[in-house]
Design an enzyme around this catalytic site. Structure first.
Site, mmCIF file in Angstrom:
data_model
loop_
_atom_site.group_PDB
_atom_site.id
_atom_site.type_symbol
_atom_site.label_atom_id
_atom_site.label_comp_id
_atom_site.label_asym_id
_atom_site.label_seq_id
_atom_site.Cartn_x
_atom_site.Cartn_y
_atom_site.Cartn_z
ATOM 1 N N SER A 184 -9.888 3.103 3.994
ATOM 2 C CA SER A 184 -8.653 3.363 2.954
ATOM 3 C C SER A 184 -8.632 4.819 2.749
ATOM 4 O O SER A 184 -9.489 5.517 2.572
ATOM 5 C CB SER A 184 -9.348 2.553 1.884
ATOM 6 O OG SER A 184 -8.232 2.970 0.873
ATOM 7 N N THR A 186 6.272 0.228 12.262
ATOM 8 C CA THR A 186 6.441 1.542 12.522
ATOM 9 C C THR A 186 5.465 2.446 11.794
ATOM 10 O O THR A 186 5.229 2.024 10.437
ATOM 11 C CB THR A 186 7.906 2.039 12.029
ATOM 12 O OG1 THR A 186 9.063 1.476 12.698
ATOM 13 C CG2 THR A 186 7.612 3.640 12.258
ATOM 14 N N ALA A 197 -7.417 -0.781 3.359
ATOM 15 C CA ALA A 197 -8.662 -1.346 3.656
ATOM 16 C C ALA A 197 -8.289 -3.047 3.393
ATOM 17 O O ALA A 197 -8.990 -3.684 4.089
ATOM 18 C CB ALA A 197 -9.686 -0.876 2.938
ATOM 19 N N THR A 198 -7.367 -3.302 2.437
ATOM 20 C CA THR A 198 -7.171 -4.843 2.267
ATOM 21 C C THR A 198 -6.525 -5.463 3.392
ATOM 22 O O THR A 198 -7.193 -6.450 3.826
ATOM 23 C CB THR A 198 -6.351 -4.913 1.084
ATOM 24 O OG1 THR A 198 -6.918 -4.504 -0.308
ATOM 25 C CG2 THR A 198 -5.638 -6.478 0.884
ATOM 26 N N CYS A 209 -9.382 -4.018 -8.595
ATOM 27 C CA CYS A 209 -8.456 -5.359 -8.036
ATOM 28 C C CYS A 209 -8.847 -6.458 -8.889
ATOM 29 O O CYS A 209 -8.091 -7.419 -8.533
ATOM 30 C CB CYS A 209 -8.834 -5.398 -6.550
ATOM 31 S SG CYS A 209 -8.588 -3.902 -5.575
ATOM 32 N N HIS A 251 -6.907 6.292 0.331
ATOM 33 C CA HIS A 251 -6.779 6.738 -1.246
ATOM 34 C C HIS A 251 -8.082 6.743 -1.617
ATOM 35 O O HIS A 251 -8.306 7.278 -2.790
ATOM 36 C CB HIS A 251 -5.660 5.828 -1.960
ATOM 37 C CG HIS A 251 -6.157 4.773 -2.184
ATOM 38 N ND1 HIS A 251 -6.687 4.407 -3.357
ATOM 39 C CD2 HIS A 251 -6.187 3.511 -1.674
ATOM 40 C CE1 HIS A 251 -7.013 3.094 -3.592
ATOM 41 N NE2 HIS A 251 -6.739 2.491 -2.467
ATOM 42 N N GLN A 296 -15.540 2.650 0.706
ATOM 43 C CA GLN A 296 -15.935 3.157 -0.448
ATOM 44 C C GLN A 296 -17.181 4.254 0.280
ATOM 45 O O GLN A 296 -17.824 4.920 -0.214
ATOM 46 C CB GLN A 296 -16.948 2.417 -1.435
ATOM 47 C CG GLN A 296 -15.819 1.591 -2.137
ATOM 48 C CD GLN A 296 -15.092 2.387 -3.298
ATOM 49 O OE1 GLN A 296 -15.335 3.462 -3.401
ATOM 50 N NE2 GLN A 296 -14.072 1.923 -3.727
#
Length: 478
Positions: free
Chosen positions: A276, A316, A120-121, A402, A278, A256
């Site tokens: 994201s 890739t 997501a970052t 973060c 994870h 989220q």
């Protein structure tokens, strides 16, 4: 009239006279500072049990079914998905495109609108920098909020350094934005509005879907009705229609939210969405960017290379990770309703039992417009970091992973008007798919026990019990 004990406490604080309780409190603060440094490199000792995991906003454990889907592409099907001349490449490409469709299906998108990223970052950076730079010839204004994820705020600051004008909208005390204020902020030269779906620290859910198409599309709406609607802005939804009608692109950081609440990008009129892996029980190192095709959104790529992902994100695509993200999205779609009910029951249990056992506990953020799995509580007269270390057998957080290296109080809590002392006393409880009732009960028991212990050590808590208004005291340094 103050008693002698209290007078000595205040005199000791203001004039430097020694006081055992205050000396102990200062010693405790020093100990906390030392332990903060040690905890960064601390490892579990031999035979020491692992703590319970209650930090699902930081990351989620990978679902075993996701790992099962990934393993063949780690060992047997290892071809480069961009190799078009042999079976190894074809197999990996087929798996990659299947994963792309699984991601798209979860959010109601077309597979061609999904771009794989590292998380997501990167998706947030691509959205903000990419849109701003592509349309900079005519539009130089960006709108976001003060409670966004740090990667969004930092991206906006970089754009400011490049000459863009950025408006950081404040939020109300419940963490929700004022839609009327958003509408007034949009200018003819605004290129992008970026507002996150579910806040990663306090769980507030900005209701993205609009509630009155005619309100935005037909300006002849009765002025009194418009005033009435704005007065219940807690029910307002961030409007993709509003942005669309003003020719402004709408981005949301949904890291989220994806896989946890129902999402349909077409109903929401979202143009860009960050995902994201994870955060939804998938692998780390993979994410996605939803990029609308009609009306087409153009972005300037952040990196150059082989032109993969339609030239928007060269490099890739890691097939095993993409397969894992796709599997996580498919599982989330199948179990969305069950997961949400499970998390809601456990979150209500946690909050109710803690608040029933301890006074002066504050739930941060709107109590209704929220994702239940993110519970942020402030325990008055308790230092949050001290409580975290006291709860060493439960993995918790005082805020975003973060920004956890900073000792400053959460900027999200400051943005909603939380007093600095309460902001320092906040703990985030993360509940997820694999959390059990026993784990919640254990966490509550330990939390109640340690909060009571730490308050017994606090001279401020004793003063409050004696009826002293702490805020009315003017402390001086010495």
């Amino acid at each position: 009239m103050m008693n002698r004990t209290l007078s000595r406490k205040l005199l000791g604080s203001m004039c430097g006279i020694s006081n055992p309780r205050l000396s102990f409190a200062q010693s405790a603060v020093n100990t906390v500072q030392r332990e903060k440094e040690l905890i960064k490199s601390r490892e579990l000792e031999k035979d020491e049990p692992r703590p319970l995991y209650m930090d699902f906003q930081a990351t989620t454990p990978m679902d075993p079914r996701v790992l099962d889907a990934m393993l063949p592409y780690q060992v047997n099907y290892y071809g480069n998905p961009h190799s078009r001349t042999h079976a190894y490449g074809w197999e990996s490409e087929s798996a990659m495109e299947k994963a792309r469709k699984q991601v798209a299906d979860l959010i109601g998108a077309d597979p061609r609108e999904i771009v794989f990223t590292s998380g997501a970052t990167e998706s947030n950076n691509m959205s903000i920098k990419g849109v701003a730079r592509f349309y900079k010839a005519k539009k130089k204004h960006i709108v976001t909020t003060q409670t966004e994820h740090k990667c969004v705020l930092d991206s906006c600051r970089i754009m400011e350094a490049e000459g863009f004008d950025v408006t950081y909208l404040p939020v109300k005390n419940n963490g929700l934005i004022d839609l009327k204020q958003l509408e007034e902020t949009i200018r003819p030269d605004t290129s992008l509005v970026s507002i996150m779906t579910v806040n990663n620290e306090i769980g507030v859910k900005q209701p993205i879907k609009e509630i009155g198409n005619s309100y935005y599309q037909h300006h002849s709406l009765n002025v009194y009705l418009r005033i009435f609607i704005s007065s219940i802005s807690i029910m307002f939804l961030i409007s993709g229609h509003l942005c669309r009608s003003k020719n402004v692109f709408f981005h949301t950081d949904a890291a989220q939210a994806v896989g946890k609440i129902p999402i349909n990008v077409n109903d929401w009129k979202v143009d860009l969405m960050s995902i994201s892996g994870h955060k939804l029980y998938g692998p780390k190192g993979i994410g996605a960017l939803y990029l609308r095709r009609r009306p087409r959104i153009r972005i300037e790529p952040l990196q150059s290379g082989g032109g993969q992902e339609r030239g928007l994100r060269s490099g890739t695509v890691p097939t095993p990770l993409a397969v894992g993200l796709g599997a996580a999205c498919e599982i989330a779609q199948q179990e969305l309703e069950y997961d949400h009910k499970h998390v809601t029951v456990l979150a209500n249990r946690l909050v109710q039992k803690i608040m029933a056992a301890i006074p002066d506990v504050v739930l941060n953020g709107d109590p209704d417009q929220r994702y239940p799995g993110c519970v942020n509580l402030s325990f008055a007269y308790v230092e949050g970091e001290s409580l975290l270390m006291a709860l060493k057998d439960v993995a918790l957080s005082s805020g975003s992973a973060c920004t956890s290296a900073s000792l400053e109080p959460s900027y999200v809590l400051r943005a909603i008007g939380t007093d600095e002392d309460l902001a320092h006393s906040s703990i985030r409880f993360g509940i997820g798919r694999f959390t059990t009732e026993d784990e919640v009960d254990y966490t509550v028991e330990k939390c109640v026990q340690q909060v009571k212990r730490l308050r017994e050590m606090s001279p401020l808590w004793e003063m409050v019990q004696e009826g002293i208004d702490i805020k009315s005291i003017k402390w001086t340094q010495h």
